[in-house]
Design a protein around this motif. Structure first.
Motif, PDB file in Angstrom:
ATOM      1  N   ARG A   1       0.802  -1.414  -0.013  1.00  0.00           N
ATOM      2  CA  ARG A   1       0.179   0.162  -0.121  1.00  0.00           C
ATOM      3  C   ARG A   1       0.781   1.230  -0.045  1.00  0.00           C
ATOM      4  O   ARG A   1       0.736   2.128  -0.606  1.00  0.00           O
ATOM      5  CB  ARG A   1      -1.031  -0.049   1.133  1.00  0.00           C
ATOM      6  CG  ARG A   1      -2.271  -0.746   0.953  1.00  0.00           C
ATOM      7  CD  ARG A   1      -2.934  -0.958   2.354  1.00  0.00           C
ATOM      8  NE  ARG A   1      -3.686  -2.226   2.297  1.00  0.00           N
ATOM      9  CZ  ARG A   1      -3.719  -3.166   3.570  1.00  0.00           C
ATOM     10  NH1 ARG A   1      -3.422  -2.561   4.806  1.00  0.00           N
ATOM     11  NH2 ARG A   1      -4.286  -4.132   3.221  1.00  0.00           N
TER      12      ARG A   1
ATOM     13  N   HIS B   1       1.469   3.780  -3.339  1.00  0.00           N
ATOM     14  CA  HIS B   1       0.895   5.072  -3.381  1.00  0.00           C
ATOM     15  C   HIS B   1       2.338   6.076  -3.934  1.00  0.00           C
ATOM     16  O   HIS B   1       1.905   7.087  -4.558  1.00  0.00           O
ATOM     17  CB  HIS B   1       0.619   5.356  -1.619  1.00  0.00           C
ATOM     18  CG  HIS B   1       0.383   6.894  -1.429  1.00  0.00           C
ATOM     19  ND1 HIS B   1      -0.751   7.436  -2.165  1.00  0.00           N
ATOM     20  CD2 HIS B   1       1.006   7.850  -0.769  1.00  0.00           C
ATOM     21  CE1 HIS B   1      -0.738   8.882  -1.995  1.00  0.00           C
ATOM     22  NE2 HIS B   1       0.361   9.142  -1.070  1.00  0.00           N
TER      23      HIS B   1
ATOM     24  N   ALA C   1       6.115   9.237  -1.187  1.00  0.00           N
ATOM     25  CA  ALA C   1       5.195   9.034  -0.337  1.00  0.00           C
ATOM     26  C   ALA C   1       5.886   9.027   1.251  1.00  0.00           C
ATOM     27  O   ALA C   1       5.323   9.576   2.082  1.00  0.00           O
ATOM     28  CB  ALA C   1       4.865   7.261  -0.383  1.00  0.00           C
TER      29      ALA C   1
END
Ligand SMILES: Cc1cc2nc3c(=O)[nH]c(=O)nc-3n(C[C@H](O)[C@H](O)[C@H](O)COP(=O)(O)OP(=O)(O)OC[C@H]3O[C@@H](n4cnc5c(N)ncnc54)[C@H](O)[C@@H]3O)c2cc1C
Length: 411
Positions: free
Chosen positions: A86, A90, A369
């Motif tokens: 995740r 991102h 990120a």
């Protein structure tokens, strides 16, 4: 485009400086130590998203001269555990829009990252891995040996190979980004928003009082700060030691090398976890080759011949025809490896001190990120939910995220 045309008329002699080089102020709201990608991105998002602009990024050498300017530029999100996937996906999504956001050509090239399987067991493992990625919405796809041979005819896909290739899996959106441009793009944008980037400014000590960080001592004087963030990669433990904070990080050299340039022969990046090597071709035509980190902890930013030989031998098992290439350049960086090879991001036991480290061999792909989530964490003094699993406390609770297999060689 208009700027390019205008400056072409004056033979490109009058381009303005990309970022300011001011004198240090005596106090900043936030001091970030380390002008690599993570430090610069954190400063940029603090200013852009949170309106905090009284920020200094302190760099002991030159901006982007650490691992950010030394890495093999692979970006991908094919990690093993959902928390990692995740976070890294991102980051990849942010990279996909970053040239536009920063108005800076980062030369993102998504030619695909293919991980090679050398046994039936690898294939089973990769099926599970790519299925897991698909469940997280990541574009992973299994490939047969024949499909790999079609994509990359120079790979030795014969049964006689030292480690025969049984197949593999590809992340199509994986690829490369020009590393210097990432540092320069963030630096220019942060500076335009008011961030002071101070090069040749080495932090020699960090002052704390009553459990709270107060100031940093530098070779350009003392700078007081309400909040301080460490983003110094292989020197994380050196800086944390200044505060008596022990970090579970080991610093090890990681090296890479390029051959003389040749015509385009490779599309995308090929990685073999078994032989411990990965290969791509740069836009200039050089064959870019990387391997694993040195097992010996060191701050010698040079690398060494034995590990070069290991990596070259591994690569030649995959690409026998590359034996005729001349090696042109080799270099190394000092990477900060944590026990579970996952990053360490967030707050520390010292009030006002934040850390972005443990990036090890794979933190370049995480810069957008990492910067965005660290900026949120610093601005609110509350950890961003995407990086909650990556806190220092996991080494006390035991909630480790062992990404050894996915981050080990596939930097
Ligand atoms: C050979 C190699 C290949 C790699 N390949 C990949 C890859 O393909 N993909 C990927 O995702 N990652 C890769 N990495 C890892 C990646 O480069 C790093 O994880 C990432 O660049 C870390 O960024 P950073 O901003 O944290 O650190 P850096 O870019 O290292 O920045 C830290 C900065 O802190 C400064 N500093 C240190 N001490 C002080 C001090 N006392 N005072 C002031 N400043 C200080 C340093 O000079 C440095 O500029 C690779 C690394 C290497 C070495």
């Amino acid at each position: 485009m208009l700027s390019l045309a205008k400056h072409a008329l004056s033979r490109h002699k009058n381009w303005p400086q990309q970022w300011r080089s001011p004198e240090p102020k005596s106090h900043y709201d936030v001091v970030i130590i380390g002008a690599g990608g993570h430090g610069l991105a954190t400063a940029y998002y603090l200013a852009k998203h949170h309106g905090i602009t009284n920020i200094a990024v302190l760099e002991k050498g030159w901006l982007g001269g650490g691992n950010t300017g030394r890495n093999t530029t692979v970006v991908r999100s094919n990690y093993f555990y959902p928390q990692s996937t995740r976070f890294f996906d991102h980051s990849l999504k942010l990279y996909e829009g970053l040239s536009r956001e920063l108005n800076y050509n980062l030369m993102l090239s998504q030619g695909g990252v293919t991980t090679l399987a050398h046994s039936r067991h690898d294939m089973e493992m990769f099926e599970r891995w790519s299925n897991g990625l698909q469940l997280e919405g990541v574009d992973a796809e299994m490939l047969t040996t024949e499909q790999i041979a079609l994509r990359c005819p120079l790979l030795d896909t014969s049964a006689q190979a030292r480690y025969p290739i049984w197949g593999g899996f590809i992340q199509h959106r994986g690829g490369v980004v020009r590393h210097d441009a990432v540092a320069w793009g963030y630096a220019r944008a942060a500076s335009a928003l008011g961030v002071d980037i101070l090069q040749n400014c080495e932090v020699t000590d960090i002052q704390q009082s009553a459990g709270r960080v107060q100031a940093v001592n530098t070779n350009r004087g003392v700078i007081r700060a309400d909040k301080v963030a460490l983003a110094v990669a292989g020197h994380s433990t050196v800086l944390a030691d200044m505060l008596g904070l022990a970090l579970p990080i080991t610093s090890q050299p990681l090296q890479a090398m390029v051959s003389e340039p040749v015509k385009p022969v490779l599309n995308g990046m090929y990685i073999s976890p078994i032989v411990h090597a990965y290969v791509s071709q740069s836009d200039r035509g050089e064959i870019l080759l990387g391997g694993g980190a040195d097992r010996y902890a060191s701050y010698g930013q040079r690398g060494n011949l034995p590990l070069m030989e290991e990596t070259i031998a591994a690569m030649l098992g995959l690409f026998p025809s590359f034996s005729r290439l001349k090696l042109m350049r080799q270099w190394a960086g000092i990477v900060d490896i944590s026990p579970d090879t996952s990053p360490i991001m967030g707050k520390t036991p010292i009030s006002g001190l934040y850390i972005s480290g443990g990036w090890g061999t794979g933190g370049f792909k995480a810069i957008p990120a990492g910067g965005e989530c660290m900026a949120y964490t610093i601005a609110h003094d509350r950890v961003h939910e995407l990086i909650e699993p990556f806190g220092l406390e996991r080494f006390v609770t035991g909630a480790l995220i062992d990404e050894g297999a996915a981050s080990g060689v596939a930097h």
